[in-house]
Design a protein around this motif. Structure first.
Motif, PDB file in Angstrom:
ATOM      1  N   GLY A 174      49.655 -27.226  12.451  1.00  0.00           N
ATOM      2  CA  GLY A 174      48.872 -27.041  13.658  1.00  0.00           C
ATOM      3  C   GLY A 174      49.383 -25.951  14.579  1.00  0.00           C
ATOM      4  N   MET A 175      50.527 -25.344  14.236  1.00  0.00           N
ATOM      5  CA  MET A 175      51.101 -24.323  15.112  1.00  0.00           C
ATOM      6  C   MET A 175      50.597 -22.916  14.775  1.00  0.00           C
ATOM      7  N   GLY A 176      49.755 -22.814  13.748  1.00  0.00           N
ATOM      8  CA  GLY A 176      49.133 -21.539  13.420  1.00  0.00           C
ATOM      9  C   GLY A 176      50.138 -20.468  13.046  1.00  0.00           C
ATOM     10  N   LYS A 177      49.820 -19.253  13.398  1.00  0.00           N
ATOM     11  CA  LYS A 177      50.641 -18.111  13.007  1.00  0.00           C
ATOM     12  C   LYS A 177      52.024 -18.136  13.654  1.00  0.00           C
ATOM     13  N   SER A 178      52.195 -18.950  14.693  1.00  0.00           N
ATOM     14  CA  SER A 178      53.479 -18.978  15.384  1.00  0.00           C
ATOM     15  C   SER A 178      54.553 -19.705  14.603  1.00  0.00           C
ATOM     16  N   GLY A 179      54.157 -20.527  13.649  1.00  0.00           N
ATOM     17  CA  GLY A 179      55.217 -21.243  12.965  1.00  0.00           C
ATOM     18  C   GLY A 179      54.798 -22.113  11.813  1.00  0.00           C
ATOM     19  N   GLU A 180      53.502 -22.237  11.534  1.00  0.00           N
ATOM     20  CA  GLU A 180      53.082 -23.147  10.465  1.00  0.00           C
ATOM     21  C   GLU A 180      53.580 -22.656   9.112  1.00  0.00           C
ATOM     22  N   ALA A 181      54.451 -23.471   8.493  1.00  0.00           N
ATOM     23  CA  ALA A 181      54.993 -23.221   7.149  1.00  0.00           C
ATOM     24  C   ALA A 181      55.865 -21.977   7.080  1.00  0.00           C
ATOM     25  N   ARG A 182      56.287 -21.468   8.203  1.00  0.00           N
ATOM     26  CA  ARG A 182      57.103 -20.250   8.189  1.00  0.00           C
ATOM     27  C   ARG A 182      58.587 -20.609   8.306  1.00  0.00           C
ATOM     28  N   ASN A 183      59.432 -19.728   7.799  1.00  0.00           N
ATOM     29  CA  ASN A 183      60.873 -19.982   7.860  1.00  0.00           C
ATOM     30  C   ASN A 183      61.376 -20.076   9.291  1.00  0.00           C
TER      31      ASN A 183
END
Length: 898
Positions: free
Chosen positions: A402-411
């Motif tokens: 739900g955090m979108g480009k700011s953190g969804e599934a990102r390192n």
């Protein structure tokens, strides 16, 4: 097409009898269809067994396909109002985010975590709304070990419930002024809210396993009804790399802990990157847990995948799911539907056909199982109803969901604390938070009116489950009576002439007396780690038995002996084997039973002191946080007491470690009467007063005569020091000798040498707790600093020493740092010398070890004489004479450097 799929296709093409294979497969399908999966499993096991007995090599595999354990046709839908639950979860997500972002916009160094709760929100919601019971008169309450980094989400829920205020949320991670919220679950700082500290990775799973076993222990012994209670522990997939996380899963299966549910949040990420980028953490954990004997339930795919899997007649989709590694799965969720179509479904032409009628948005909405309330509910229900084994739920989620480009599934998800305005707007829109654009910059908390239907539903669900969680009981409702000190008469009186015993034997006598006590006897929990015979405690085996849910299924080899090894379904001893971390976890479960079970239990965990504080120091620190109450008994303590064992067994620093825990009260008694006084007062403070302290008491296996308790010594024993023996008043020069543990006896012998050989009087001070003396001194020093106009306080040890004369020599069986703690509180004009056992241990006799570490009677004598010389009271030539007389090698290397 990948190389792996080419290989699988080639295998199918090379089938020597495809018709026969199809017949076998069709037969198996028919069994499943008509008789169920259990019958199919039985037949498969019989076939494999027969093949192996006929010589076929069929390796064991504890893995199943990379799909949900519960198939779609057996799924149980969540009975709740999912519209309300989804809105409530969305509001909690928003408030958790707002709390962290507000804190970091005000102070960028505070930190906080958003992404962990984002991945867990659905699971926590299902648990709170439908499964987890609060303590009531009829139900002792389920015990929740919350994944530490998800604490903002727990606070957000409590805010909607009205249990936390907006002011508290605004003070997230601001605790000094007393109105903030702890960064993580900390019972020490939030004693009415959090039950268990869990953010020291790996300790949550370990503690939960032993907590579940302790519930079985209480029930078997008739102390508390616990058969309707569950222990739920949430942990991350990266956390499972901690040895403590997996170290006791065999015990959990062996003990058939069907009251235990471990939920592993498999978002495939740890702080810095993927958990298993080149592999599959869910499959790896499945093999570990299934091999250990757990009930394993995988929740990998959401309901949207069911239709695709039902079309997968040739198993191509399942093969692609299996061959795709976690690094790829993480990448898919960091991109979009078009990317998933190309890189996942594009691995096989048939899969592209399968999703040809689906838009990229449809593909993107193919969720993971951890975000599907129905899949979660079915898995939780399976865990709730499973009998005979513990359950682990391996639930696949997206970190930062739900955090979108700011953190969804990102390192970077784990480190995301400060979302920009666009990210906040995106989250607002995704979760339909009713906050207008002109208010977004303020990131306001959202809480609807109390009469909103969702809010009524929130409270109704918790009332149906007995109340709100998490919650913590600070005191037990019951009041137990502690026996008087006189009940330990056997160790309070002097030993007969020529009769020698150790402080370990004195402790065992105290413990034996307590076990017979009418009020406390059944509440004593002796905990051992395979050293009971070393400590002379084997007599307890037959007396009270060793707890084992199966009883004793064999005749022990020593049955013909008086003290034979006896296991019993209602046994009182917890024998953990060679397992200090397990022993400490059992101790913590018992030491917090007053809170978790409303039953005061009194655990005595006895261990080699070298393998206690040093080996499980993290758990000891946690014991302070969790407000544990009990006794840690460090056996064979001291650097020179355990002779013959050597470097890794000889403890010269456990008291240094114990001193770091503020609510740990450490003692190093020399005599049996000191042991009795300390234990009895500990019972008073922890049982009668229900004070949140615990004790570390070191005991030794060296035998010597015991002088017995003299009137008036009790206060000094408990405060940390008392005058044990006064020197000859007729002699001119005088010194003060301080000691503890067995090395106090070297000071006693040194007093004789000083008197007989050098005409010097020595007062002897027993100091059972140098640490408590130091803490008292620090307290007085701080008071005097901030209260300059008030009457100035005198530290206790200063008050004892200021009326004496002569230099002071402190000698212990521990590092010099131990006795250095009180240097600041010695009279300023007096010499203070410290002898200790710095350096690695050695294997030798006690006599040689004390010579090597320079703490024997001769070194104490020389140190006292040198102090007198430094003060100008004797000539330095006397010191040289003593060195020659006692054969001290002045050129011997310093033991610290050896």
């Amino acid at each position: 097409m990948s190389a792996q799929l080419d290989q699988l296709t080639a295998q199918a093409a090379n089938d020597p009898d495809a018709l026969e294979t199809k017949e076998w497969l069709d037969a198996l399908e028919a069994v499943i269809e008509n008789e169920g999966t259990e019958r199919a499993h039985y037949l498969m096991e019989r076939l494999v067994d027969l093949a192996r007995r006929r010589g076929a090599h069929i390796p064991f595999s504890s893995n199943t396909a990379y799909v949900n354990t519960i198939p779609a046709h057996l799924n149980v839908n969540c009975p709740g109002n999912l519209e309300y639950e989804e809105r409530l979860r969305s509001w909690m997500r928003w408030n958790a985010m707002a709390m962290v972002v507000k804190a970091n916009r005000a102070d960028g160094d505070l930190g906080g975590h958003i992404s962990s709760f984002a991945s867990l929100a659905n699971m926590l919601g299902i648990g709170f709304n439908h499964f987890w019971h609060a303590p009531t008169e009829e139900h002792g309450g389920d015990l929740l070990y919350i994944q530490g980094h998800s604490s903002p989400g727990i606070y957000a829920r409590a805010f909607l419930e009205g249990r936390l205020s907006e002011d508290q949320l605004l003070n997230f991670r601001r605790e000094v002024d007393g109105k903030g919220l702890s960064s993580y679950p900390h019972p020490k700082l939030m004693p009415d809210f959090w039950q268990f500290p869990t953010v020291s990775m790996g300790l949550g799973p370990l503690m939960a396993i032993y907590q579940a076993r302790f519930l079985k222990y209480l029930h078997a012994r008739g102390i508390a009804k616990t058969d309707n209670r569950k222990v739920w522990v949430f942990c991350g997939d990266g956390e499972m790399d901690e040895p403590e996380s997996m170290g006791a899963i065999g015990m959990a299966a062996r003990e058939q802990l069907d009251n235990l549910v471990m939920v592993v949040n498999c978002n495939l990420q740890r702080l810095d990157g993927p958990v298993r980028g080149n592999g599959k953490i869910i499959q790896e954990l499945e093999a570990d847990f299934r091999g250990a004997g757990w009930n394993v339930v995988k929740v990998i795919w959401g309901s949207q995948w069911d239709a695709l899997l039902s079309k997968d007649k040739d198993g191509i989709l399942q093969r692609v799911m299996m061959e795709t590694v976690d690094g790829e799965y993480q990448n898919y969720k960091a991109k979009d539907g078009a990317y998933v179509r190309k890189h996942f479904f594009g691995k096989h032409p048939e899969l592209l056909k399968m999703v040809a009628n689906m838009s990229d948005d449809d593909i993107w909405r193919l969720t993971r199982g951890g975000h599907d309330p129905h899949k979660i509910y079915a898995a939780f229900k399976n865990a709730q109803e499973n009998k005979g084994s513990p359950t682990v739920l391996l639930v696949k989620t997206v970190k930062g969901f739900g955090m979108g480009k700011s953190g969804e599934a990102r390192n970077t998800a784990h480190q995301t604390k400060k979302l920009d305005d666009e990210a906040i707007r995106e989250m607002r829109d995704r979760f339909n938070i009713p906050i207008p654009d002109d208010k977004l910059a303020e990131i306001p908390f959202f809480k609807p009116s109390d009469d909103a239907p969702e809010m009524k539903y929130l409270h109704e669900r918790r009332q149906a489950l007995g109340g709100y969680l998490p919650q913590r009981r600070s005191k037990a409702d019951e009041q137990l009576v502690v026996p008087p000190l006189e009940s330990f008469k056997a160790v309070l009186e002097p030993t007969a002439p020529g009769r020698e015993i150790s402080t370990t034997q004195s402790y065992v006598r105290v413990l034996t007396s307590l076990l017979k006590d009418q009020s406390l006897g059944q509440r004593i929990v002796p905990i051992l780690v395979d050293e009971s015979r070393t400590f002379g405690m084997e007599g307890l085996f037959r007396q009270i038995g060793i707890f084992n849910q199966q009883g004793q299924l064999y005749e022990p080899v020593d049955k013909d002996q008086v003290m034979y090894y006896r296991e019993d379904k209602a046994g009182q001893i917890l024998q953990e084997g060679i397992n200090e971390a397990g022993g400490m976890s059992s101790w913590i479960a018992a030491a917090t039973s007053y809170s978790s079970n409303n039953r005061t239990m009194i655990p005595f965990y006895t261990f080699y002191s070298m393998f206690g504080m040093q080996r499980v120091g993290d758990l000891v620190w946690l014991a302070g946080d969790i407000r544990a109450r009990g006794f840690l008994m460090g056996g064979t303590a001291g650097r020179t007491t355990l002779n013959g064992e050597g470097l890794q067994h000889e403890d010269g620093h456990s008291h240094i470690i114990a001193a770091t825990v503020p609510n740990c009260l450490p003692y190093d008694p020399t005599f049996g009467h000191e042991v009795a006084v300390i234990i009895r007062d500990g019972l008073r403070r922890m049982v009668e007063e229900q004070e949140d302290v615990f004790y570390y008491i070191t005991i030794m296996n060296e035998n010597y005569e015991q002088p017995g308790l003299k009137p008036g010594q009790e206060e000094g024993i408990l405060k940390g020091m008392y005058l044990f023996q006064e020197g000859d008043k007729e002699l001119g020069n005088r010194v003060q000798l301080i000691g503890c543990g067995t090395i106090l006896r070297e000071s006693i012998f040194a007093a004789e040498l000083l008197k007989n050989d050098w005409g010097v009087a020595a007062d002897i001070w027993s100091a059972p707790s140098l640490t408590l003396l130091a803490r008292d001194g620090q307290d007085a020093e701080r008071w005097n600093m901030v209260n300059p106009d008030a009457e100035q306080r005198v530290p206790y040890v200063t008050s004892l020493m200021q009326n004496t004369t002569g230099p002071i020599v402190a000698t212990t069986d521990y590092m010099r740092m131990f006795a250095e703690q009180i240097r600041a509180y010695m009279p300023k004009e007096r010499t203070y010398k410290v002898l200790g056992t710095d350096g690695f241990g050695r294997s030798d006799s006690r006599v040689k070890l004390r010579e090597f570490f320079e703490v024997n009677r001769y070194y104490v004598t020389v140190a006292a004489l040198r102090a007198l010389a430094d003060e100008g009271k004797i000539d330095k030539a006397v010191v040289a004479q003593a060195i020659a007389k006692y054969g001290i090698d002045a050129n011997k290397p310093n033991p610290v450097t050896q």
